[in-house]
Structure formats: structure tokens, C-alpha cells
Enzyme design. Sequence first.
Site, short mmCIF file in Angstrom:
data_model
loop_
_atom_site.label_atom_id
_atom_site.label_comp_id
_atom_site.label_asym_id
_atom_site.label_seq_id
_atom_site.Cartn_x
_atom_site.Cartn_y
_atom_site.Cartn_z
N CYS A 104 -6.81 -26.63 14.03
CA CYS A 104 -8.04 -27.41 14.16
C CYS A 104 -7.81 -28.91 14.07
O CYS A 104 -8.60 -29.69 14.61
CB CYS A 104 -9.05 -26.96 13.09
N ASP A 164 0.85 -1.18 0.00
CA ASP A 164 0.00 0.00 0.00
C ASP A 164 0.89 1.24 0.00
O ASP A 164 2.10 1.15 0.20
CB ASP A 164 -0.98 -0.01 1.17
N ASP A 188 -8.04 -6.99 1.88
CA ASP A 188 -6.99 -7.14 2.88
C ASP A 188 -7.51 -6.61 4.20
O ASP A 188 -8.39 -5.74 4.23
CB ASP A 188 -5.72 -6.36 2.50
N HIS A 231 -5.44 -19.97 12.18
CA HIS A 231 -6.80 -20.43 11.84
C HIS A 231 -7.61 -19.31 11.19
O HIS A 231 -8.30 -19.56 10.19
CB HIS A 231 -7.53 -20.93 13.08
N CYS A 249 -6.73 -26.72 9.05
CA CYS A 249 -5.49 -26.04 9.46
C CYS A 249 -4.85 -26.77 10.63
O CYS A 249 -5.48 -27.61 11.30
CB CYS A 249 -5.77 -24.58 9.81
N CYS A 309 -12.36 -27.46 9.44
CA CYS A 309 -11.13 -26.77 8.99
C CYS A 309 -9.95 -27.72 9.09
O CYS A 309 -9.78 -28.43 10.08
CB CYS A 309 -10.90 -25.53 9.85
#
Length: 379
Positions: free
Chosen positions: A315, A93, A272, A341, A312, A310
Site C-alpha cells: 500500500c 495442527d 488461523d 497486504h 504495508c 495501511c
Amino acid sequence: MTAPFAFQIEATAGRARAGRLTLPHGAVETPVFMPVGTQGTVRALSPADLKAAGASLVLANTYHLHVRPGEAIVARLGGLHRFMAWERPLLTDSGGFQVFSLSGSRRVDDDGVEFQSHVDGSRHTLTPERATEIQWTLGADVAMAFDHVVAGGADLATARDALERTLAWLERSARRHAELAHGSVRQTLWPILQGGSHLALRVEGLRRIVALGDWTGLAIGGLSVGEPKPVMYALLDALEPELPAPVPRYLMGVGFPEDLVAAVERGVDLFDCVAPTRNGRNGTAFTPDGPVNIRNAEHREDPRPLDPSCACETCTTFSRGYLRHLFVSEELLGLRLLSLHNVRYLIRLAEEMRVAIRHNALGRWADDWRRRYLHPGSA
């Protein structure tokens, strides 16, 4: 568009689009959520964590990297991709939002902004040209034009002033970027649309941006900065028919799940936000059944995973009871696990929307998602 910058819309469902954005460091499937790596790092997460979460595009911050360690040091250490060990696409940015948030320590005029560093108190000046030069030196795939941000409730005169300054700065940013590039295709510059909550200003600004050139992307800035969410949604509704269809659309600073779903329905492609990592560090996790505060006593002896759907690391490895223990014990691992997560949740949310768009079923998918996320247990 000139390769390696290209955007192809591969499917639509109403106003929602599923596409493919090609950048020098790889391709990005849209809609997409970008984790925010403000200082060249997504807080508490390594590049390996980000890859495991499915991140394809990461944002870094011009202002923060300029004041520390400085873009020259980043360049000497191989550029931002090598510096942060992230070989996939990067977007920087312009620093406009961060500079304008320094309300008590900056001075704005038509040339640029003079501000005091939050790190050591030193004085710096950012002009459109300087912000463009810093981003060119950092070497991200996408650089953002320097803009003037105002609060969501800004009156018409204040919003008009910021819009005019942003458009003038866009021309200067584009001119300097063209001088630096000399025909190179290693980085592209995207404009930012301002105008506060005033639709007429937004439409005028958009038309003037489009008239300035053939852009490879376009950002909508100055939303999610204090205005009510229905105002943001209404502006996106009204702007969508005016947006150039072949160009990827980036809604800056938006990252709560319900806002991503609403914005994708209104034709937005990229997002974002610090929300997933900031909320994660504070003990709040996004789940299909709504946010979960892992600090709550109800999780003390809970053997269930945070989100059984999930995949990930958090999890598939740990129980809610263990995660709560980490937070009440102030163990750093808890910050990493919930941040990981939450980032995965938003990336997965975008993936699910892409699939729904490709099946021309986003409306039904979104209704089902809202019913569960906003009203868990009601179905």
C-alpha cells in the site's frame, strides 16, 4: 499454568478479552490472527514479510510436513523453527482436518487413520500417539491433539461418534505427550472441541475436556466447515459461558474479517485461516471498505493505493493500476503483494480490536467497522 506457558487477561469489553499469551519463543498479544504456513512457509511470503506484517505466531501443518519432507529431516535440520527461519512462536495442527479431507483415500477406526499420501501415493497411519510424536519432533511451541473432524451438516449420530473418538484420542495424545516431555516445558498440548452443529454435544464435550486436566489452551474445531455462519455464531454465543475463563480460546480455520470480529465479540482469542493468502493469490484484497477484486477493469488507471490507511509495502509503494497490471500479466509479484497486504490487514484488525477492548469500546468500534466494511459508501 507452568512457565513458560501462561495466559493473562489484561482487559475485557463485554465477552471480548485482550490478553497476553506467553510461549517458549516469545509473547503473543491477543486477540491474534495466525498466518498459515502449511508446509513450513506462508505461501509467497518470507519470514521477513511476516515480521513486517506484524505476525507473532504462525501455524504449520503436521500432515503436510510428515509426508514431505518428513519430521526426521526437519529435526536433523534443527527443528521447525530453524528449518523455516522463524524464531517466534509456532503452533502445529494435528493433521486431523487434512486427513479427514482425504475422503476417498483413508480408513478410520478407533485406533487412528490410515491414509494415502497425496504426494506419492504411499500409505501412512496416524494415531493420536503418532501425531503427538510428529509434533514433538517438529518442535512447535503448541501442539494440537489429534481429532476427528466432521462436516458442518453432520447428523447427531455422526457428530456423536466423532466427539467420542476425539475425546478418546485426546486422552491418548495427552498420555503420549507427557511421556515425551518428561517434565520439559518446550511444548504444550491443546485439546480440540468437536460436536458438529449440535450444542448439547459441544457443551458435553467441553465439560469432559475440562475434567481431563489443566490445559494451557483450548481449541474449538469443526466450525467454518460448511455450516451457515449464523449457526457458528450461535454456537459460540452459547459456548462462551461454559469456556474456562483463564484459558486462551482458539477458533480453528476462521479468518474472514467479519468472522474474526464476530468471534472476538464472543470471547475468542486466536484464529488461523488460509483466506488472506488464498484470496490474495486470486486477486482479492481485504480493505476497510470491503473486499476489492484488483482484476476489475475499474482499477486499470487507478493511481490510488490499495488501502491508504495501511502501512504495508504493497500500500505504501504501488498503485491499484500497477497491482492490476501484475495480475492480468500473471506476474508472481502480484501474488506476493496481495498476500502480504491481506495478512497485514487481519493482523491489524486484531490489533485494532485489542485497542478497542482495552478502552472498553469494542461494541461501538465493531458497529462502525461493520457499517463501513459490509456497506461501503452507506455512511
